[in-house]
Design an enzyme around this catalytic site. Structure first.
Site, PDB file in Angstrom:
ATOM      1  N   GLU A  76     -16.013 -11.025   3.087  1.00 48.99           N
ATOM      2  CA  GLU A  76     -14.820 -10.765   2.286  1.00 48.99           C
ATOM      3  C   GLU A  76     -14.196 -12.065   1.786  1.00 48.99           C
ATOM      4  OE1 GLU A  76     -10.870  -8.005   2.745  1.00 48.99           O
ATOM      5  OE2 GLU A  76     -11.273  -9.405   4.361  1.00 48.99           O
ATOM      6  N   SER A  94      -7.269   1.821  -2.487  1.00 45.32           N
ATOM      7  CA  SER A  94      -6.060   1.042  -2.725  1.00 45.32           C
ATOM      8  C   SER A  94      -6.444  -0.302  -3.323  1.00 45.32           C
ATOM      9  CB  SER A  94      -5.305   0.831  -1.411  1.00 45.32           C
ATOM     10  OG  SER A  94      -4.295  -0.144  -1.565  1.00 45.32           O
ATOM     11  N   GLU A 139       2.240   1.759  -3.403  1.00 44.26           N
ATOM     12  CA  GLU A 139       1.167   2.283  -4.264  1.00 44.26           C
ATOM     13  C   GLU A 139       0.946   3.768  -4.003  1.00 44.26           C
ATOM     14  OE1 GLU A 139      -3.656   1.690  -4.953  1.00 44.26           O
ATOM     15  OE2 GLU A 139      -2.556   0.241  -3.719  1.00 44.26           O
ATOM     16  N   CYS A 157      -8.416  -2.214   3.925  1.00 47.71           N
ATOM     17  CA  CYS A 157      -8.329  -3.418   4.758  1.00 47.71           C
ATOM     18  C   CYS A 157      -9.595  -3.696   5.559  1.00 47.71           C
ATOM     19  CB  CYS A 157      -7.122  -3.345   5.688  1.00 47.71           C
ATOM     20  SG  CYS A 157      -7.051  -1.849   6.677  1.00 47.71           S
ATOM     21  N   CYS A 205     -10.776  -1.946  14.387  1.00 45.50           N
ATOM     22  CA  CYS A 205     -10.995  -3.388  14.550  1.00 45.50           C
ATOM     23  C   CYS A 205     -11.181  -3.792  16.004  1.00 45.50           C
ATOM     24  CB  CYS A 205      -9.820  -4.168  13.956  1.00 45.50           C
ATOM     25  SG  CYS A 205      -9.580  -3.869  12.191  1.00 45.50           S
ATOM     26  N   GLU A 239       0.832  -1.207   0.000  1.00 43.70           N
ATOM     27  CA  GLU A 239       0.000   0.000   0.000  1.00 43.70           C
ATOM     28  C   GLU A 239       0.862   1.250   0.000  1.00 43.70           C
ATOM     29  OE1 GLU A 239      -4.173   0.374   2.111  1.00 43.70           O
ATOM     30  OE2 GLU A 239      -2.579   0.887   3.522  1.00 43.70           O
ATOM     31  N   GLU A 244     -13.642 -12.771  -6.180  1.00 45.74           N
ATOM     32  CA  GLU A 244     -12.300 -12.403  -6.638  1.00 45.74           C
ATOM     33  C   GLU A 244     -11.203 -12.812  -5.652  1.00 45.74           C
ATOM     34  OE1 GLU A 244     -14.825 -10.398  -6.030  1.00 45.74           O
ATOM     35  OE2 GLU A 244     -14.233  -8.516  -5.071  1.00 45.74           O
TER      36      GLU A 244
END
Length: 536
Positions: free
Chosen positions: A298, A256, A204, A236, A455, A201, A303
């Site tokens: 998720e 991202s 990027e 995330c 989280c 990340e 994908e």
């Protein structure tokens, strides 16, 4: 006693209400109207967040509940326990800004970001995570399968609450010991891929910043598409990602392309780890222990099968089962493990190393702080100054936080943080307005977390997250920062030795072709699944 389905003593709500109505509800109301009020609210001083406290009254005010798809992969509701108190609506609408933010009738799905905050607010535990414990135990009992597990940063300061320990108790070693005692063949630390996420990340972000400064054409070194839009969003938190896909699909170019740490580790377990250990990936089961119900959604996204594609089996998912912190606690109890008596054990030495930067991923602002530490290095080639190891402006429970720092050779880097999706709308609406008026972006990098506190306050955490909720969240936050501070010289993601090793042996370098195949992803425009209400 009422008999229902052959069981004595089971009275459904429908039967009860019918009986009350038949007995004369009007008379009951009249009889109770004259009762002297104590002057105290019906709910006392408030036993759930933002509870409606109303004077005693009859009949009870029914406030309804959020709709839940029977096929929802993350959460389920037991109708027998639901008292229609409306607390789930309170969480979904006032905290997460999902329920009530789209027009009715619904279209082709029941709108849900899978965050599970409703499971924390539900006073009867009518809403809970979809339980996958039995499936994992079945896999553990199959001697033909190699079952591996990973644990997220926030779980190590929360699961102890399920065994009578104070909020924020650091039980990392006992959690690892319990997992090994249950028979997992490999016990990994999601901190490892949190550090890996920072490398991917951060690289990027550097590319986006440099493209913006130079007016580049948006191509990476190896020819893959390099996103250019600023600010860059973190990716995330799967509840946040789905929220953006629903309500702000026009801003997905800012997301991202990095998978979450959970999904990165799942992909690497069935490629890198399988190759090193000589294991057939088709005979592996990958499990995660997460603070989040949205991780179940998720893991099931179509994908998220990079390892399967790489191994010639597209139906193979990177992560097979995502368990919540609460599910882990139930599993430990099912195995009759005396958790508090366990001796600490260490993670395995493949994908088991993490840094202080990784452990604070569990906190709101933690991803940003970790990214700034290594982002500074990636931009300047030098480790960050001491100030950036304790970046106070991005810490704490304030809903929206902002910070700026000067990076040599780059200039001012402006960042923002939002946790709780209602707070996310503040920054997203600002960005939409700025883009509409062709203004320069206010920020270069924004961290979004679906759940209040990040989280550590995830929908899969122990229900002791209920009030005094901020005190519990703060205790968990403080413990993760304590773990970070105690790591001394091991607080930078780019200095993780196992991360350096996996790039040297397998991935090549951050954002390489193989890294993109395994560690990056694409997103889905879900805007057509609902009609978002216009901003008032």
């Amino acid at each position: 006693m009422e008999k229902s389905n052959g069981k004595t003593g089971v009275v459904s709500r429908r039967t009860f209400l019918k009986g009350v109505t038949g007995a004369g509800l009007t008379g009951a109301a009249a009889a109770l109207t004259g009762c002297k009020s104590t002057g105290k609210p019906a709910g006392g001083t408030g036993w759930t967040p933002q509870q409606y406290n109303v004077p005693e009254n009859w009949p009870v005010q029914v406030r309804g509940r959020v709709p839940i798809d029977p096929e929802n992969p993350s959460i389920v509701r037991d109708d027998k326990k639901c008292i229609l108190c409306g607390q789930c609506i309170e969480a979904c609408s006032k905290v997460q800004s999902v329920q009530g933010y789209y027009e009715l009738p619904i279209k082709d799905d029941i709108t849900c970001v899978n965050c599970g905050q409703c499971t924390l607010w539900c006073p009867t535990a009518a809403i809970s995570e979809r339980d996958d414990v039995d499936k994992v135990i079945t896999a553990l009992n199959d001697k033909n399968l190699h079952v591996v597990v990973q644990t997220a940063p926030a779980t190590r300061v929360a699961v102890g609450e399920e065994f009578g320990l104070p909020p924020g108790s650091i039980i990392e070693g006992k959690m690892v010991a319990a997992l090994k005692k249950m028979g997992f063949d490999g016990v990994f630390d999601t901190n490892f891929t949190a550090d890996l996420t920072i490398m991917e990340e951060g690289t990027e972000l550097v590319a986006r910043v440099k493209n913006a400064l130079s007016g580049g054409h948006g191509r990476g070194e190896e020819g893959h598409h390099a996103p250019t839009a600023l600010p860059q969003f973190t990716s995330c938190s799967p509840g946040w990602v789905k929220f953006c896909e629903y309500f702000y699909p026009d801003l997905l170019e800012h997301m991202s392309t990095c998978k979450s740490p959970q999904q990165m580790l799942g992909a690497l377990a069935k490629t890198y780890y399988a190759k090193k250990k000589g294991i057939d990936p088709a005979k592996m089961v990958s499990v995660s222990i997460m603070p989040c119900t949205a991780k179940k959604f998720e893991a099931a996204r179509p994908e998220m099968n990079s390892a399967g594609v790489k191994n010639g089996n597209p139906k193979m998912m990177d992560v097979d089962y995502a368990l919540t912190t609460r599910e882990l606690a139930r599993m430990i109890k099912l195995f009759r493990i005396d958790f508090t008596a366990l001796k600490d054990r260490q993670y395995d030495n493949i994908m088991g190393e993490g840094t202080g930067a990784a452990v604070i991923f569990g906190n709101t602002g933690g991803v940003m702080e970790a990214a700034i530490r290594s982002g500074y290095f990636l931009l300047t080639g030098q480790n960050p100054p001491e100030l950036l190891y304790n970046l106070e402006p991005v810490r704490g429970l304030q809903g929206v936080k902002k910070a700026a720092l000067n990076v040599p050779g780059v200039g001012e880097l402006r960042v923002a943080i939002a946790h709780g999706l209602g707070n996310a709308r503040v920054l997203l609406d600002q960005l939409r307005e700025d883009k509409k008026n062709h203004r320069e972006p206010r920020f270069h990098f924004i961290e979004f977390m679906s759940c209040p506190g990040g989280c550590i306050g995830g929908g899969g955490q122990p229900r002791t997250a209920l009030p005094p909720s901020n005190a519990v969240r703060q205790a968990r936050l403080d413990s993760l920062y304590t773990m970070d501070a105690k790591m001394y010289k091991k607080r930078l993601s780019h200095e993780n030795k196992e991360v350096q090793q996996i790039y040297a042996e397998f991935l090549g370098k951050p954002n390489s072709k193989l890294a993109h195949e395994l560690l990056h992803t694409t997103y889905t425009d879900r805007g057509s699944h609902l009609t978002a209400k216009k901003k008032a």
